[in-house]
Design an enzyme around this catalytic site. Sequence first.
Site: not given
Length: 368
Positions: A10-11, A13-16, A106, A130, A204
């Site tokens: 699961a990406m 787009g954040g750093i983790d 969620c 992450g 979110c």
Amino acid sequence: MSRKGKVLVAMSGGIDSTVTALMLNQEGYEVVGITMKTWDYATSGASKKETGCCNLDSFNDARMAAVQHGFPHFILDIREEFGDFVIDNFVEEYMAGRTPNPCVMCNTHIKWRALLKRADALDCEFIATGHYGNIHQHTNGRYYVSKGLDELKDQSYVLWGLQQDLLSRTLLPLGKYRKTEIRQMAADFGYPELAKKAESYEICFVPDNDYRNFLKKKVDGLEEKVSGGFFVDKSGKILGKHKGYPFYTIGQRKGLDIALGKPVFVTEIRPETNTVVLGDEIDLERPEMNVAKINWMKYDAVTDGMEAITKIRYKDKGSLSNLYNNDNNGVTVRFYENAKGIAPGQSAVFYDGDDVIGGGIIQRSAIL
């Protein structure tokens, strides 16, 4: 075929999540990246620019990292299933006088299930996120989450709802690292800007961090429906009028718009009479609470009187307690020392040292 297996990451787009994907790719896993769109800011009426995990820049950042490192990336639109469950639950809980934890809902009911469904379709053995936590298998065969190495970033609290079939296939690579190390890894992978990226702690779908305004937009005529209620003290004496019970949370002190000559706190919310009880700080303390909708992790049940550290909110350090099974297929938690600010609707998570025994949802207390 990779030597370690195929993993769906699961990406956001954040750093983790980006470092998670690149780390697993470097370790020899066959990585497939997936970015889940959970919320549409264009129709939300948010006053701020899109933040967090659901904006176009984040999607592009995730896709770019995947392209640069040679693994596939997909975007998955789960707005409908997310909205139907997480947002509806969020509104219903506030309307019931409780304080929900949408991130737990969620993770438990939407993100992990959506990931596992797509992992099966793509022949992925594993899913990865992450989150800062670790997953272990007990000698009894059960899988459980334990705290991440970085105490300030540990996210085991929000993962209590994950069931055994999800845990058995989940990888959490960041659990063994500190955030400072992850930032350094991002820079080493060639993403210095990502390494400096600020983190968002907002819900979110409430980008202005104003849940009251969000409720007003979601419930037609809400202010008219709940206006005219009263603040009362613990003896029932009327202290003044309030704006409506859904707009208050247990432990709230600021923004009450009532002058009583001393600081007061919200100690109870009674939705059936549109009443908000105010009291002193000591009135927030409770010796016990009931918890329902339990998900057990490390053990398949608890014996009456089992000792555990119980956390009643994300940043709570935890309190020593005993757990007792009750008649409602839940648990009664009795604290060694009174716990302060128990909020119905929030998650209670039980720990054996650093290991999550299980968790559930705090109920309105019978002792109030």
